[in-house]
Design a protein around this motif. Sequence first.
Motif, short mmCIF file in Angstrom:
data_model
loop_
_atom_site.label_atom_id
_atom_site.label_comp_id
_atom_site.label_asym_id
_atom_site.label_seq_id
_atom_site.Cartn_x
_atom_site.Cartn_y
_atom_site.Cartn_z
N GLU A 1 -8.12 -0.94 -5.31
CA GLU A 1 -7.97 -0.23 -4.04
C GLU A 1 -8.73 -0.93 -2.91
N ALA A 2 -9.94 -1.41 -3.19
CA ALA A 2 -10.76 -2.02 -2.15
C ALA A 2 -10.15 -3.32 -1.64
N TRP A 3 -9.68 -4.15 -2.55
CA TRP A 3 -9.02 -5.39 -2.12
C TRP A 3 -7.75 -5.09 -1.33
N GLY A 4 -7.00 -4.08 -1.78
CA GLY A 4 -5.80 -3.70 -1.03
C GLY A 4 -6.15 -3.21 0.36
N ALA A 5 -7.29 -2.51 0.50
CA ALA A 5 -7.68 -1.99 1.81
C ALA A 5 -8.00 -3.10 2.81
N VAL A 6 -8.50 -4.24 2.31
CA VAL A 6 -8.80 -5.36 3.21
C VAL A 6 -7.62 -6.33 3.29
N GLY A 7 -6.56 -6.05 2.53
CA GLY A 7 -5.34 -6.86 2.62
C GLY A 7 -5.45 -8.22 1.98
N MET A 8 -6.36 -8.38 1.03
CA MET A 8 -6.56 -9.68 0.39
C MET A 8 -6.70 -9.50 -1.12
N LEU B 1 3.44 -1.82 -9.35
CA LEU B 1 3.31 -1.33 -10.73
C LEU B 1 2.20 -2.06 -11.47
N ARG B 2 2.10 -3.35 -11.23
CA ARG B 2 1.04 -4.12 -11.89
C ARG B 2 -0.34 -3.69 -11.38
N SER B 3 -0.42 -3.39 -10.10
CA SER B 3 -1.69 -2.89 -9.56
C SER B 3 -2.05 -1.56 -10.21
N LEU B 4 -1.06 -0.70 -10.37
CA LEU B 4 -1.30 0.61 -10.99
C LEU B 4 -1.71 0.45 -12.45
N GLU B 5 -1.13 -0.53 -13.12
CA GLU B 5 -1.51 -0.79 -14.51
C GLU B 5 -2.95 -1.29 -14.57
N GLU C 1 0.82 -1.20 0.00
CA GLU C 1 0.00 0.00 0.00
C GLU C 1 0.87 1.26 0.00
N ALA C 2 1.97 1.23 0.76
CA ALA C 2 2.85 2.40 0.83
C ALA C 2 3.51 2.66 -0.53
N VAL C 3 3.99 1.61 -1.17
CA VAL C 3 4.64 1.77 -2.48
C VAL C 3 3.62 2.22 -3.52
N LEU C 4 2.43 1.65 -3.47
CA LEU C 4 1.40 2.03 -4.43
C LEU C 4 1.03 3.51 -4.28
#
Length: 232
Positions: free
Chosen positions: A183-190, A62-66, A22-25
Amino acid sequence: MSEDTERRAFTIVPIPHVDVHEAVLEQLKQLVAQSRKGDRLPAERDLAEQFGVSRVSLRTALRSLESMGRIEIRRGAGSFVVNPESSPITAWLKELEPVGEDFLNHLVEVRAAVEDRVLVLAHRAAPDYSLLAALLDTIEHGFDAVDLDAGSLDVRFEAMLGRLTANPLLIELQKSVHELWVEAWGAVGMAPGDPVALLGEHRLILDALVGGDLPRARELMAGHVDRHVATR
């Protein structure tokens, strides 16, 4: 039998080192927001050193951002800015309810509706599907042990289908949904697990499109995205 018990559930796995991810993203988002469309981001090695993280963590972000539609990763060439700014729709939708299991299930329903219409319009355009096939090959060749353990939030296949519709309003709505999805999946850590299986589902959808079987492609897309989320 209830609708949720009839629908398959997503197999989900924890996102490794979610705090780092999350921090890197977030740092990458800020970098992209300060750039212009078409700008090339610094090399992975330089960004990893700048952020103080491993190249594996950087590559995952980077893949998440893509997948959010913010950048495009070109094999052998680097990462290029596509959309410097985050979608305002995404921020607004996040304010409607807390991001958690209920939010994800509501988002699944929205995404299922959007992806179905994208599929119909993409099929109507009767495009050359060779780029989609090449994209799936690129994704498959990019798998490594870390990817297989970390699940998948990769929506590049659906995003490319969106571009085939030539409907700018639908494309923008799809981008917003995809950004919110990541973003939502990242927020729940899964994240949804088994990226190999998810890639296989993409290939079956593409096979149906190439064969001109839209009803089968829609059925497969529904099974791919319209699933129940249970985080507990």
